[in-house]
Motif scaffolding. Structure first.
Motif, PDB file in Angstrom:
ATOM      1  N   ARG A  38     -13.385   9.473  25.202  1.00  0.00           N
ATOM      2  CA  ARG A  38     -12.593   9.248  23.997  1.00  0.00           C
ATOM      3  C   ARG A  38     -11.492   8.208  24.199  1.00  0.00           C
ATOM      4  N   GLU A  39     -10.789   8.244  25.319  1.00  0.00           N
ATOM      5  CA  GLU A  39      -9.628   7.359  25.500  1.00  0.00           C
ATOM      6  C   GLU A  39     -10.010   5.886  25.441  1.00  0.00           C
ATOM      7  N   PRO A  40     -10.999   5.413  26.218  1.00  0.00           N
ATOM      8  CA  PRO A  40     -11.358   3.998  26.086  1.00  0.00           C
ATOM      9  C   PRO A  40     -11.968   3.658  24.733  1.00  0.00           C
ATOM     10  N   VAL A  41     -12.662   4.616  24.127  1.00  0.00           N
ATOM     11  CA  VAL A  41     -13.195   4.374  22.784  1.00  0.00           C
ATOM     12  C   VAL A  41     -12.059   4.177  21.794  1.00  0.00           C
ATOM     13  N   GLN A  42     -11.045   5.016  21.881  1.00  0.00           N
ATOM     14  CA  GLN A  42      -9.906   4.885  20.969  1.00  0.00           C
ATOM     15  C   GLN A  42      -9.160   3.578  21.204  1.00  0.00           C
ATOM     16  N   THR A  43      -9.060   3.160  22.465  1.00  0.00           N
ATOM     17  CA  THR A  43      -8.388   1.905  22.772  1.00  0.00           C
ATOM     18  C   THR A  43      -9.131   0.712  22.162  1.00  0.00           C
ATOM     19  N   THR A  62     -23.541  11.427  25.244  1.00  0.00           N
ATOM     20  CA  THR A  62     -22.476  12.421  25.089  1.00  0.00           C
ATOM     21  C   THR A  62     -21.165  11.701  24.807  1.00  0.00           C
ATOM     22  N   LEU A  63     -20.222  12.479  24.272  1.00  0.00           N
ATOM     23  CA  LEU A  63     -18.829  12.046  24.214  1.00  0.00           C
ATOM     24  C   LEU A  63     -18.008  13.085  24.960  1.00  0.00           C
ATOM     25  N   CYS A  64     -17.098  12.617  25.780  1.00  0.00           N
ATOM     26  CA  CYS A  64     -16.203  13.475  26.537  1.00  0.00           C
ATOM     27  C   CYS A  64     -14.770  12.992  26.275  1.00  0.00           C
ATOM     28  N   ARG A  65     -13.843  13.832  26.047  1.00  0.00           N
ATOM     29  CA  ARG A  65     -14.023  15.249  26.109  1.00  0.00           C
ATOM     30  C   ARG A  65     -13.247  15.929  25.003  1.00  0.00           C
ATOM     31  N   GLY A  66     -13.743  17.109  24.626  1.00  0.00           N
ATOM     32  CA  GLY A  66     -12.957  18.027  23.840  1.00  0.00           C
ATOM     33  C   GLY A  66     -12.483  19.144  24.748  1.00  0.00           C
ATOM     34  N   GLY A  67     -11.919  20.174  24.117  1.00  0.00           N
ATOM     35  CA  GLY A  67     -11.525  21.337  24.896  1.00  0.00           C
ATOM     36  C   GLY A  67     -10.034  21.562  24.969  1.00  0.00           C
ATOM     37  N   PHE A  68      -9.587  22.083  26.128  1.00  0.00           N
ATOM     38  CA  PHE A  68      -8.189  22.457  26.376  1.00  0.00           C
ATOM     39  C   PHE A  68      -7.711  23.440  25.301  1.00  0.00           C
ATOM     40  N   ALA A  75       1.616  26.675  17.964  1.00  0.00           N
ATOM     41  CA  ALA A  75       1.643  25.251  17.604  1.00  0.00           C
ATOM     42  C   ALA A  75       0.749  24.438  18.530  1.00  0.00           C
ATOM     43  N   GLU A  76       0.760  24.766  19.827  1.00  0.00           N
ATOM     44  CA  GLU A  76      -0.094  24.055  20.770  1.00  0.00           C
ATOM     45  C   GLU A  76      -1.568  24.341  20.480  1.00  0.00           C
ATOM     46  N   ARG A  77      -1.856  25.577  20.139  1.00  0.00           N
ATOM     47  CA  ARG A  77      -3.239  25.929  19.803  1.00  0.00           C
ATOM     48  C   ARG A  77      -3.696  25.161  18.565  1.00  0.00           C
ATOM     49  N   ALA A  78      -2.860  25.108  17.548  1.00  0.00           N
ATOM     50  CA  ALA A  78      -3.216  24.383  16.331  1.00  0.00           C
ATOM     51  C   ALA A  78      -3.446  22.906  16.621  1.00  0.00           C
ATOM     52  N   ALA A  79      -2.612  22.335  17.490  1.00  0.00           N
ATOM     53  CA  ALA A  79      -2.778  20.928  17.852  1.00  0.00           C
ATOM     54  C   ALA A  79      -4.094  20.702  18.584  1.00  0.00           C
ATOM     55  N   ALA A  80      -4.449  21.628  19.461  1.00  0.00           N
ATOM     56  CA  ALA A  80      -5.711  21.499  20.190  1.00  0.00           C
ATOM     57  C   ALA A  80      -6.899  21.572  19.248  1.00  0.00           C
ATOM     58  N   LEU A  81      -6.858  22.491  18.291  1.00  0.00           N
ATOM     59  CA  LEU A  81      -7.955  22.597  17.330  1.00  0.00           C
ATOM     60  C   LEU A  81      -8.075  21.326  16.491  1.00  0.00           C
ATOM     61  N   ALA A  82      -6.947  20.788  16.085  1.00  0.00           N
ATOM     62  CA  ALA A  82      -6.968  19.553  15.296  1.00  0.00           C
ATOM     63  C   ALA A  82      -7.545  18.399  16.111  1.00  0.00           C
ATOM     64  N   ASP A  83      -7.166  18.320  17.371  1.00  0.00           N
ATOM     65  CA  ASP A  83      -7.683  17.253  18.220  1.00  0.00           C
ATOM     66  C   ASP A  83      -9.182  17.395  18.427  1.00  0.00           C
ATOM     67  N   ASN A  84      -9.662  18.614  18.552  1.00  0.00           N
ATOM     68  CA  ASN A  84     -11.092  18.814  18.733  1.00  0.00           C
ATOM     69  C   ASN A  84     -11.872  18.502  17.467  1.00  0.00           C
ATOM     70  N   ARG A  85     -11.294  18.745  16.317  1.00  0.00           N
ATOM     71  CA  ARG A  85     -11.966  18.315  15.084  1.00  0.00           C
ATOM     72  C   ARG A  85     -12.080  16.789  15.053  1.00  0.00           C
ATOM     73  N   ARG A  86     -11.029  16.116  15.506  1.00  0.00           N
ATOM     74  CA  ARG A  86     -11.100  14.646  15.586  1.00  0.00           C
ATOM     75  C   ARG A  86     -12.186  14.225  16.570  1.00  0.00           C
ATOM     76  N   ALA A  87     -12.287  14.932  17.690  1.00  0.00           N
ATOM     77  CA  ALA A  87     -13.313  14.596  18.682  1.00  0.00           C
ATOM     78  C   ALA A  87     -14.714  14.770  18.104  1.00  0.00           C
ATOM     79  N   ILE A  88     -14.912  15.812  17.322  1.00  0.00           N
ATOM     80  CA  ILE A  88     -16.202  16.020  16.668  1.00  0.00           C
ATOM     81  C   ILE A  88     -16.484  14.878  15.690  1.00  0.00           C
ATOM     82  N   ASP A  89     -15.488  14.495  14.913  1.00  0.00           N
ATOM     83  CA  ASP A  89     -15.645  13.359  13.998  1.00  0.00           C
ATOM     84  C   ASP A  89     -16.036  12.097  14.765  1.00  0.00           C
ATOM     85  N   GLU A  90     -15.377  11.871  15.905  1.00  0.00           N
ATOM     86  CA  GLU A  90     -15.652  10.682  16.707  1.00  0.00           C
ATOM     87  C   GLU A  90     -17.080  10.714  17.245  1.00  0.00           C
TER      88      GLU A  90
END
Length: 277
Positions: A38-43, A62-68, A75-90
């Motif tokens: 994800r990081e180099p793709v986003q860059t 594959t795309l890596c990575r989701g999780g954590f 609040a941290e849990r909500a942020a992680a879920l939001a980030d993983n939804r973005r990862a799925i979109d990506e």
């Protein structure tokens, strides 16, 4: 180079190559599959990456990575879920059906492995249907136990499957990575278990070489340089019904100092040498 029909080069193996350089090098060597991060793709830009791989005729395996998922703080849990939804979109935008998950380590001050694993399951219960809607499967990757405290509380395929089997196989399965499971006498039986329910979503190769570097993260050896019999593990996954691409995913500081195109050619040659043809 021949016998590369199932070979996929994970981007991290040759991270010194930019995405355009990687696409060009793959074309030169007749490689048509890549695993992306994800990081180099986003860059580079998500849409730009999707166009680049599409124009180059590359399949994203594959795309890596989701999780954590293991945070206790809401609040941290909500942020992680939001980030993983973005990862799925990506993943969907890039055209891959598999998002690899590194599940997360113990939260600061916690010693509760069981509780951390339950929070992973809770997160997957929310994310699995969202992934299905986007044509993406979630692949829980068990990591070697040396990473259990800080990176991944899921250390064995049995633990990964115990979580994955709470959900439909087309939503949640596992990633089988030789580097992380080669030491586990129970892993062959767990590969068969995963295959019986269609849960082997990706198969990755890396070798085990010692001594491990300080920090241990970037110690994955070039295939053929270490202790793992790649053909043995390939037989296990194929006997379990896996016929999809095989990624080579290496994290290695020494390899990253080398010319990326040379390293890619070497890795492809090692794949041909050390896998069943």
């Amino acid at each position: 180079m021949t016998d590369l029909a199932r070979f996929s080069i994970n981007q991290m193996t040759v991270k010194q190559l930019s995405l355009p350089e990687l696409a060009d090098a793959c074309a030169e060597l007749g490689i048509d599959k890549v695993g992306l991060w994800r990081e180099p793709v986003q860059t580079y830009g998500l849409d730009a990456t999707a166009k680049l791989v599409r124009d180059a005729g590359l399949t994203v395996t594959t795309l890596c990575r989701g999780g954590f998922f293991t945070a206790i703080d809401p609040a941290e849990r909500a942020a992680a879920l939001a980030d993983n939804r973005r990862a799925i979109d990506e993943a969907a935008t890039l055209g891959t059906d598999t998002l690899v998950l590194v599940s997360g380590g113990l939260p600061a001050g916690s010693k509760d492995l069981h509780g951390a694993r339950e929070r992973i399951a809770d997160a997957l219960g929310e994310l699995g249907p969202y992934a299905e809607q986007h044509g993406v499967r979630l692949a829980i990757e068990p990591l070697h136990p040396m990473y259990a405290s800080d990176r991944c509380v899921v250390s064995t395929l049995a633990q990964a499957l115990d979580i994955a089997e709470r959900f439909p196989a087309h939503q949640v399965g596992v990633a089988v990575d030789t580097y992380h499971i080669w030491w586990d006498d129970n892993a062959p039986a767990q590969i068969a278990r995963a295959g019986a329910s269609g849960r082997i979503h990706t198969f990755q190769l890396a070798d085990w070489t010692t001594p491990l570097p300080e920090g241990v993260l970037n110690g994955r050896g070039q295939i053929g340089d270490g202790a793992i019999d790649m053909r043995e593990w390939q037989r296990y996954v194929e006997d379990a019904g896996y016929t999809s691409p095989i990624e080579v995913e290496l994290f290695n500081d020494h390899l990253w100092t080398r010319d990326g195109r040379e390293l890619l050619a070497e890795t492809a040659a090692r794949f041909v040498e050390h896998t069943i043809r």
